[in-house]
Design a protein around this motif. Structure first.
Motif, short mmCIF file in Angstrom:
data_model
loop_
_atom_site.label_atom_id
_atom_site.label_comp_id
_atom_site.label_asym_id
_atom_site.label_seq_id
_atom_site.Cartn_x
_atom_site.Cartn_y
_atom_site.Cartn_z
N GLU A 180 0.84 -1.20 0.00
CA GLU A 180 0.00 0.00 0.00
C GLU A 180 0.87 1.25 0.00
N SER A 181 1.99 1.20 0.70
CA SER A 181 2.87 2.38 0.74
C SER A 181 3.47 2.66 -0.64
N THR A 182 3.71 1.61 -1.43
CA THR A 182 4.20 1.80 -2.80
C THR A 182 3.14 2.52 -3.63
N VAL A 183 1.89 2.09 -3.49
CA VAL A 183 0.80 2.75 -4.23
C VAL A 183 0.71 4.22 -3.84
N LYS A 184 0.76 4.49 -2.54
CA LYS A 184 0.65 5.87 -2.06
C LYS A 184 1.80 6.73 -2.58
#
Length: 169
Positions: free
Chosen positions: A141-145
């Protein structure tokens, strides 16, 4: 067995007819051109037909189709990029700004790397949450953000004052 096969075929045809436009719109945003979007949509539908028994058993067949579409797009882009890099010298693309906001946006989207472009399209066009996009693209999720944040910053820089010509309601 033949009755099941005919029913599966009929179910798939109904699914394809009712969702083809939606898949095409997403494909167009990912590819940036009509011909590639049509090809991507048809490839996606062919893959879905091939595995329709599994796809139709999914909780959300449209989400399953979107996943197939996105992963097919990314795989194709990676293959094309490998071929391109193997056979040519990479120069930075010329800066092209179209007169219309839509053209400018599509041009700007095309300048994003394929995975970042997919994240932006899925997150903001398809209005998927961060968790869903992360699952679709098999990343955190942090990569997406972070990718969406960087991509939006690039788009804002590229679009400049183009947002002034849009109407806010």
């Amino acid at each position: 067995m033949t009755a099941d096969r005919n029913r599966d075929s009929t179910d798939f045809e109904e699914f394809a007819r009712s969702n083809q436009r939606r898949l095409y719109r997403t494909a167009y945003l990912l590819c940036g051109e009509a011909e590639s979007a049509r090809d991507l949509t048809q490839t996606t539908l062919a893959k879905l037909f091939q595995h329709w028994h599994r796809a139709s058993a999914a909780d959300h067949p449209v989400a399953y189709a979107r996943t197939v579409l996105t992963r097919t797009y990314l795989a194709e882009r990676r293959r094309r990029l490998r071929d391109f890099l193997a056979h040519s010298h990479v120069d930075s693309p010329p800066s092209v700004v179209g007169p219309e906001l839509t053209v400018t946006l599509l041009t700007s989207l095309a300048e994003l790397p394929p995975r970042a472009r997919a994240m932006v399209v899925l997150r903001y066009w398809e209005d998927l949450d961060v968790h869903t996009v992360a699952e679709l693209l098999r990343c955190s999720e942090s990569t997406v953000k972070s990718q969406c944040s960087r991509s939006l910053a690039r788009l804002r820089t590229r679009l400049g004052d183009a947002h002034l010509y849009t109407t806010h309601q």
